[in-house]
Design a protein around this motif. Structure first.
Motif, mmCIF file in Angstrom:
data_model
loop_
_atom_site.group_PDB
_atom_site.id
_atom_site.type_symbol
_atom_site.label_atom_id
_atom_site.label_comp_id
_atom_site.label_asym_id
_atom_site.label_seq_id
_atom_site.Cartn_x
_atom_site.Cartn_y
_atom_site.Cartn_z
ATOM 1 N N HIS A 79 93.221 33.935 -29.156
ATOM 2 C CA HIS A 79 92.206 33.543 -30.148
ATOM 3 C C HIS A 79 90.889 34.261 -29.882
ATOM 4 O O HIS A 79 90.230 34.733 -30.815
ATOM 5 N N HIS A 80 90.496 34.340 -28.627
ATOM 6 C CA HIS A 80 89.209 34.955 -28.287
ATOM 7 C C HIS A 80 89.216 36.459 -28.524
ATOM 8 O O HIS A 80 88.192 37.040 -28.886
ATOM 9 N N GLU A 81 90.370 37.088 -28.324
ATOM 10 C CA GLU A 81 90.481 38.514 -28.646
ATOM 11 C C GLU A 81 90.299 38.744 -30.144
ATOM 12 O O GLU A 81 89.578 39.655 -30.564
ATOM 13 N N GLN A 82 90.952 37.913 -30.937
ATOM 14 C CA GLN A 82 90.872 38.066 -32.391
ATOM 15 C C GLN A 82 89.481 37.742 -32.920
ATOM 16 O O GLN A 82 88.967 38.426 -33.802
ATOM 17 N N ARG A 83 88.859 36.679 -32.402
ATOM 18 C CA ARG A 83 87.570 36.231 -32.916
ATOM 19 C C ARG A 83 86.418 37.070 -32.395
ATOM 20 O O ARG A 83 85.531 37.471 -33.139
ATOM 21 N N TYR A 84 86.409 37.322 -31.089
ATOM 22 C CA TYR A 84 85.238 37.932 -30.450
ATOM 23 C C TYR A 84 85.477 39.343 -29.911
ATOM 24 O O TYR A 84 84.514 40.025 -29.533
ATOM 25 N N GLY A 85 86.737 39.744 -29.800
ATOM 26 C CA GLY A 85 87.024 41.027 -29.184
ATOM 27 C C GLY A 85 86.936 40.999 -27.669
ATOM 28 O O GLY A 85 86.796 42.045 -27.030
ATOM 29 N N TRP A 86 87.046 39.797 -27.057
ATOM 30 C CA TRP A 86 86.964 39.665 -25.604
ATOM 31 C C TRP A 86 88.334 39.852 -24.977
ATOM 32 O O TRP A 86 89.365 39.707 -25.631
ATOM 33 N N ASP A 87 88.341 40.123 -23.674
ATOM 34 C CA ASP A 87 89.620 40.301 -22.972
ATOM 35 C C ASP A 87 90.093 39.012 -22.320
ATOM 36 O O ASP A 87 90.982 39.013 -21.468
ATOM 37 N N GLY A 88 89.517 37.885 -22.717
ATOM 38 C CA GLY A 88 89.941 36.593 -22.178
ATOM 39 C C GLY A 88 89.245 35.456 -22.895
ATOM 40 O O GLY A 88 88.306 35.670 -23.664
ATOM 41 N N GLY A 89 89.737 34.246 -22.639
ATOM 42 C CA GLY A 89 89.132 33.063 -23.252
ATOM 43 C C GLY A 89 87.957 32.554 -22.443
ATOM 44 O O GLY A 89 87.892 32.745 -21.223
ATOM 45 N N ALA A 90 87.025 31.916 -23.126
ATOM 46 C CA ALA A 90 85.892 31.285 -22.444
ATOM 47 C C ALA A 90 86.347 29.933 -21.893
ATOM 48 O O ALA A 90 86.927 29.124 -22.608
#
Length: 309
Positions: A225-236
């Motif tokens: 979800h975090h990759e799709q939403r924010y472009g991050w390599d992991g979840g917060a």
């Protein structure tokens, strides 16, 4: 002296990590996990709490609570946590059932039994705690501290203005923030500083334990979800900050702010308006997290999860 805590939550991937952290930490005495709707329905979050208890082999009580918000329609975060609320790992079927006592009644009775000793850690909608405060206002000055995950000093995640937990029940959040209870808030502005990167997730897997693998698989699913939403390599890792703060407060920096929750429907509905520059001098202030030592935070999580088989 061990700190008596109630985890009021809606498991949830990051809730699962928070429960594990609390159970693995001798600094904390987990009185119970109380569940609420939130990421998914109450039926499912309560089932997930039972699954987590079974998985980690701890024997804490679970009390089910609110099914719906005080006034608005229920939201759901299946897009983030999956249809079960805990998608990703293969999960055991829980054996032990929940306690017969409602979560709200458990909170009230626990605070009266241990005045000035209970710390309540809500990491979902604040409905259970708000109901407890409304049903029995005498508990409010007897709560040692409310340590919650919700809101943000800046932007939202479920709307441009609002963070998900607060948006689920803004009226309940307003009850809690306006109460006389001491409130410590971990909002998106600080939780988004602690990203479960591949290297940090791999540290759980390298423990070589069943529950280390459990944590790793949880966080790998959460990453999507975090990759799709924010472009991050992991979840917060939002929720575990609440327990980590009680265990190792030196990992965090705070600023005292007045926090007002917007309950008027519109574009700012559910926003936590944080008085960063203390313009409202006469208003009650909450302790709001602004900075975390992310490496130290993940080191603590890894060290504690290593204590599980």
């Amino acid at each position: 002296m061990r700190q008596k805590v109630i985890l009021d939550c809606d498991p949830g991937h990051d809730d699962a990590i928070n429960i594990m952290l609390a159970c693995a930490s001798p600094e904390l005495e987990l009185m119970a996990v109380t569940t609420t709707y939130g990421n998914v329905s109450l039926e499912r979050t309560t089932y997930n709490a039972r699954v987590i208890r079974e998985m980690i082999g701890h024997d804490f009580p679970i009390c089910a609570g609110a099914e719906l918000p005080l006034m608005r329609n229920r939201l759901s975060a299946e897009s983030c946590h999956g249809a079960s609320g805990l998608d990703g790992p293969d999960l055991p079927k829980p054996v032990r059932d929940v306690e017969p006592m409602h979560a709200v009644n458990f909170i009230i009775e626990s605070v009266f039994r241990y005045p000035h000793q209970i710390k309540i850690l809500p990491t979902g909608p604040l409905t259970n705690l708000a109901l407890a405060m409304r049903l029995e206002p005498k508990i409010i000055p007897l709560i040692q501290e409310v340590v919650l995950m919700g809101g943000s000093v800046d932007v939202g995640n479920w709307s441009p203005a609002a963070e998900y937990n607060i948006l689920c029940d803004p009226h309940a959040a307003r009850v809690v923030f306006e109460s006389a209870a001491p409130v410590t808030m971990f909002g998106l502005n600080i939780t988004h500083q602690a990203i479960a990167s591949p290297a940090r997730v791999d540290a759980f897997r390298k423990l070589g334990t069943r529950n280390g693998e459990f944590a790793a698989v949880l966080l790998e699913f959460f990453r999507e979800h975090h990759e799709q939403r924010y472009g991050w390599d992991g979840g917060a890792l939002h929720d575990p900050m609440t327990a980590a703060y009680l265990i190792k407060p030196e990992l965090f920096e705070f600023r005292d702010m007045h926090v007002a929750v917007e309950t008027q429907e519109g574009s700012s509905y559910g926003r936590t308006n944080c008085d960063y520059w203390r313009v409202l001098e006469a208003q009650k202030r909450s302790k709001v997290g602004v900075k975390v030592d992310a490496d130290g935070f993940f080191a603590l999580l890894t060290e504690r999860i290593a204590r599980f088989p």
